[in-house]
Enzyme design. Structure first.
Site, short mmCIF file in Angstrom:
data_model
loop_
_atom_site.label_atom_id
_atom_site.label_comp_id
_atom_site.label_asym_id
_atom_site.label_seq_id
_atom_site.Cartn_x
_atom_site.Cartn_y
_atom_site.Cartn_z
N TYR A 11 0.81 -1.22 0.00
CA TYR A 11 0.00 0.00 0.00
C TYR A 11 0.84 1.27 0.00
O TYR A 11 0.32 2.36 -0.22
CB TYR A 11 -0.93 0.02 1.22
N LYS A 16 3.45 -15.04 4.02
CA LYS A 16 3.74 -15.97 2.92
C LYS A 16 5.26 -16.06 2.85
O LYS A 16 5.88 -15.75 1.84
CB LYS A 16 3.12 -15.42 1.61
N ASP A 73 -2.47 -18.45 2.38
CA ASP A 73 -3.40 -19.31 1.63
C ASP A 73 -4.01 -20.36 2.55
O ASP A 73 -5.22 -20.62 2.51
CB ASP A 73 -2.72 -19.94 0.40
N ASP A 75 -6.00 -6.96 4.31
CA ASP A 75 -7.15 -6.45 3.54
C ASP A 75 -8.00 -7.62 3.04
O ASP A 75 -9.22 -7.66 3.21
CB ASP A 75 -6.63 -5.62 2.35
N ASP A 132 -11.91 -9.32 4.54
CA ASP A 132 -13.14 -9.50 3.76
C ASP A 132 -13.65 -10.93 3.95
O ASP A 132 -14.85 -11.17 4.13
CB ASP A 132 -12.92 -9.23 2.27
C1 IPM Z 1 -10.52 -1.53 3.28
C2 IPM Z 1 -10.74 -1.09 1.86
C3 IPM Z 1 -9.62 -0.13 1.44
C4 IPM Z 1 -8.31 -0.89 1.56
C5 IPM Z 1 -9.77 0.46 0.04
C6 IPM Z 1 -11.11 1.15 -0.12
C7 IPM Z 1 -8.64 1.41 -0.30
O1 IPM Z 1 -10.81 -2.16 1.02
O2 IPM Z 1 -10.57 -0.66 4.18
O3 IPM Z 1 -10.32 -2.72 3.51
O4 IPM Z 1 -7.89 -1.57 0.61
O5 IPM Z 1 -7.70 -0.82 2.62
MN MN Z 2 -10.68 -4.09 2.03
#
Ligand code: IPM
Ligand code: MN
Length: 332
Positions: A124, A175, A208, A232, A236
């Protein structure tokens, strides 16, 4: 003490879910001064503003920021890809040194763990570039920046969190079999800091494999520490296995308190359901709980946590759920 809170509703469902979080904040009785900031893709599309320097400077004087979501505001209405996400979210995280992204997943028995994501480095950081762009010999590189300082402060924070849980277990996820330089720095730092926390048991999983464990045996985890990009993606997945991203909250923390920390739901702007009073505000409300906790409002945080425990009991519209949680907090 009156907390100074900056509020950025943002785009899409952001303002709707944040309004419910503020309703719950009012129900706690905690004293705060609120300043609203009109930012996001809608603002960029209206007048080209992303995040003015003077606004960022003003934020340095606040105690916390609450953010809904920024990005595409409505179906078919798009700002240049990633422009406001990088220009607002990432700039906040970097310039306000919010180096921890704390994402708890608590929906027993499905999930009861948290991810500590490094929030200022890795891929990032924006290291890289193009060579011979637009030619057949074009080259694009995108490096991963890992500093000893950045890794160590993140790992140390994770050990502190793990030392305070019942299970006292911390897993490093990386990893390192392939990313031998960054992985080596992370594992060495992890092992060195671990010596100062003999009460915390430790483990390591490749990213993974961790994805499989998240789905098949999430009880394996208590606290996880990982880099920015792995964190990140993994969070999710965490949302998906812990009842859906509608429950996934996050805290972008500056633990050194040299600037305000920022609290936001993990989900995005969901333009397809924006303005329909349909979005689940629980993720925003749990983000508020994380804010109260970080501001030292332990009783208020506990009341919100109790009201959001077993969140699947809340159904109905965005405002119905906000009303019900606020009522539960008021009667706590
Ligand atoms: C998160 C989001 C952000 C990230 C994006 C919107 C830049 O996906 O907060 O997880 O990748 O960190
Ligand atoms: Mn995210």
């Amino acid at each position: 003490m009156t907390h100074r809170i900056g509020v950025i509703g943002g785009d899409g469902i952001g303002p709707e879910v944040l309004a419910e979080a503020l309703k719950v904040l009012d129900a706690t009785g905690v004293a705060y001064d609120r300043t609203d900031y009109d930012l996001g893709a809608h603002r960029y599309l209206a007048d080209g503003t992303v995040l003015p320097d003077e606004v960022l400077e003003e934020w340095r004087g606040l105690d916390a920021l609450l953010l809904g979501a920024v990005g595409d505001p409505a179906p078919g209405v798009a700002a240049p890809a990633g422009l406001v996400e990088r220009g607002i979210l990432l700039r906040m995280r970097f310039d306000l040194d919010q180096y921890i992204n704390l994402r708890p997943f608590r929906l027993p028995p499905k999930a009861d763990f948290e991810v500590i994501r490094e929030n200022t480095e890795g891929t990032y950081a924006g290291e890289g570039g193009f060579l011979r762009k637009g030619t057949p010999n074009e080259i694009a590189t995108q490096g991963s920046v890992n500093t000893r300082l950045g890794v160590e402060r993140c790992v140390r924070f994770a050990f502190e969190r793990a030392a305070a849980t019942d299970r006292r277990h911390l897993t490093l996820v990386h990893k390192k079999n392939v990313l031998t330089f960054a992985g080596d720095l992370w594992q060495r730092t992890f092992d060195e800091v671990a010596e100062q926390y003999p009460q915390v048991s430790t483990g390591y999983d490749h990213i993974d494999a961790a994805c499989i464990h998240f789905v098949e045996r999430p009880e394996r985890y208590d606290v996880i520490v990982t880099d920015n990009l792995f964190g990140d993606i993994l969070t999710d997945l965490g949302g998906a296995v812990a009842g859906g991203v509608g429950y996934a909250a996050s805290a972008n923390l500056n633990p050194a308190r040299t600037g305000p920390s920022m609290f936001e739901p993990v989900h995005g702007t969901a333009p397809d359901i924006a303005g329909q009073n349909k979005a689940n505000p629980i993720a925003a409300i749990i983000s508020l709980q994380l804010m109260l906790d970080f501001l030292g409002e332990a009783d208020a945080a506990a009341a919100v946590a109790a009201a959001c425990d077993n969140p699947e009991r809340y159904t109905g519209s965005t405002t119905d759920i906000g009303d019900a949680v606020a009522a539960a907090v008021r009667s706590a």
